[in-house]
Design a protein around this motif. Sequence first.
Motif, PDB file in Angstrom:
ATOM      1  N   SER A 171       0.864  -0.962   0.215  1.00 50.06           N
ATOM      2  CA  SER A 171      -0.178  -0.136  -0.007  1.00 50.06           C
ATOM      3  C   SER A 171       0.678   1.452   0.143  1.00 50.06           C
ATOM      4  O   SER A 171       0.664   2.689  -0.882  1.00 50.06           O
ATOM      5  CB  SER A 171      -0.848   0.150   1.310  1.00 50.06           C
ATOM      6  OG  SER A 171      -1.510   0.907   1.146  1.00 50.06           O
ATOM      7  N   GLU A 172       1.890   1.096   1.049  1.00 48.37           N
ATOM      8  CA  GLU A 172       2.698   2.241   0.328  1.00 48.37           C
ATOM      9  C   GLU A 172       3.780   2.425  -0.517  1.00 48.37           C
ATOM     10  O   GLU A 172       3.730   4.273  -0.611  1.00 48.37           O
ATOM     11  CB  GLU A 172       3.238   1.907   1.745  1.00 48.37           C
ATOM     12  CG  GLU A 172       2.900   2.737   3.273  1.00 48.37           C
ATOM     13  CD  GLU A 172       2.009   3.729   3.699  1.00 48.37           C
ATOM     14  OE1 GLU A 172       2.503   4.822   3.495  1.00 48.37           O
ATOM     15  OE2 GLU A 172       1.556   3.686   4.372  1.00 48.37           O
ATOM     16  N   GLY A 228       3.123   1.826  -3.463  1.00 47.18           N
ATOM     17  CA  GLY A 228       1.727   1.951  -4.050  1.00 47.18           C
ATOM     18  C   GLY A 228       1.747   1.302  -5.101  1.00 47.18           C
ATOM     19  O   GLY A 228       1.098   1.040  -6.450  1.00 47.18           O
ATOM     20  N   TYR A 229       1.916  -0.333  -5.778  1.00 46.01           N
ATOM     21  CA  TYR A 229       2.452  -1.654  -6.576  1.00 46.01           C
ATOM     22  C   TYR A 229       2.314  -2.573  -5.798  1.00 46.01           C
ATOM     23  O   TYR A 229       3.162  -2.790  -4.816  1.00 46.01           O
ATOM     24  CB  TYR A 229       2.707  -1.054  -7.795  1.00 46.01           C
ATOM     25  CG  TYR A 229       3.810  -1.368  -7.234  1.00 46.01           C
ATOM     26  CD1 TYR A 229       5.378  -1.980  -7.554  1.00 46.01           C
ATOM     27  CD2 TYR A 229       5.412  -0.005  -6.994  1.00 46.01           C
ATOM     28  CE1 TYR A 229       6.378  -2.162  -6.974  1.00 46.01           C
ATOM     29  CE2 TYR A 229       6.281  -0.134  -6.789  1.00 46.01           C
ATOM     30  CZ  TYR A 229       7.466  -1.076  -7.354  1.00 46.01           C
ATOM     31  OH  TYR A 229       8.169  -0.797  -6.761  1.00 46.01           O
TER      32      TYR A 229
END
Length: 474
Positions: free
Chosen positions: A283-284, A286-287
Amino acid sequence: MKKALITIQFVIALSLSIVNAASAVTLPAIFSDHMVLQQNAEVIIWGSAKAGEEVTVTGSWDNKSVTTKANNLAKWSVKLNTPPAGGPYTVTVKGYNTIVINDVLTGEVWLASGQSNMEWSAAAGIENAEQEIPKANYPAIRFFSVVHQTADGPQLDVKGEWVVSTPETMKHFSAVAYFFGRELHQELGVPVGLINSSWGGTPGEVWVSPETIAKDPVLKEAAATQEEVQWGPVQPGKAYHAMIAPLIPYRIAGALWYQGESNTNAPEAYATLLPALIHNWRSEWGYEFPFYFVQIAPYKDYGPQAGAILRDAQRRSLKVPNTGMVVVSDIGNNDDIHPRNKIDVGKRLANLTLHKTYGKTERPASGPLYREMKVEGRKVRLFFDYADQGLVSKGKELTNFQIAGEDRQFVDAKAKIEGNTVVVQAKSVKNPTAVRFEWRNAVEPSLFNKAGLPASSFRTDNWPITQEQAEAKK
């Protein structure tokens, strides 16, 4: 008058120098000479500068410049498109001052993390260290070691620098990560960048954001059972804030994880913890990058059945997409929590990665993983993934199988291989309902696939394990 004018000019020049120095563009430590950038990707480069300061970043592979301005928080970032594997290149960052990053390669970048078995270096003592250290001259393999630090909130930088693989640098780097990277480099023929952010003795909770732990009752309760130790943090988020967050969003191909020994105090919760960590990191960043992990090896001194429970919790974490697990029960050491065979651990991680991420399907991805069971009268037939070519026993007969009926009392069982299945039975169990395999802390593996990789321990039931049962089977 002339002296006064000179003095004024000097003061102005000095003032401008001080202003420029104070507002000079800066970069985090992860951007240094010898770094590896992920190939064929849109990578983010970021740093600090004076609010409103114009910053231009240029990669020498295409000499295309990207310009931005630092925001009101004195932060800036740009995106660059990297070429296929190659180099060396330079990356030039120009604001009021100019920074030139030299000897930059593009290739495959992997993050390695966990506790002592990931952190363990050749200098600490591994099998064949005397033969392997002198061979570690690989100019296209680069290391970045994150220095141990803790923090109460997300940090902006880490301590560390990129170095080229040499006998001197390799022997102090993660042995598992090095052997993994060497295998990728030799098979793919591309530069490999390895970032090691590990800390011996740390429980998994310290590598997850505290918000992730706090919102899940299972994780919150398990974290509360961690007792303070002298060798590292145990509180949620302490290492994540200081040793993972500052690396985000440095583009990585994927992550490697070797941890779990310090979570045997609450092993069942690991089936929630590891997926939570994976989701948190992805999540942090972003992929959905690949996340491959090592199942902890059998070890006699874990608490009652704790090792078996945690290994199974790791196996069940494979429900998270784009993950994979390496089993090392055959190269562990029941008497030592730090098995010294790190070469094969690294190679197995590399084979798994080459198979699943890079399409090298001739590489063996995994040992047999339990998939389902079928009751056939007084027998149970077990089906496995990664057993299409058949199963083999290393020894005269299969061992470490137990079977139970509706009374939930497990007894040792006879097991035999039939093609790519295993049939299990016991004379005293007429109506079997569940099977467990290697459900002890210390085991000697006997079930393998044709690729020579051991089967993971497992259980087909989800029954609560009472303290009495655990003590009886320790």
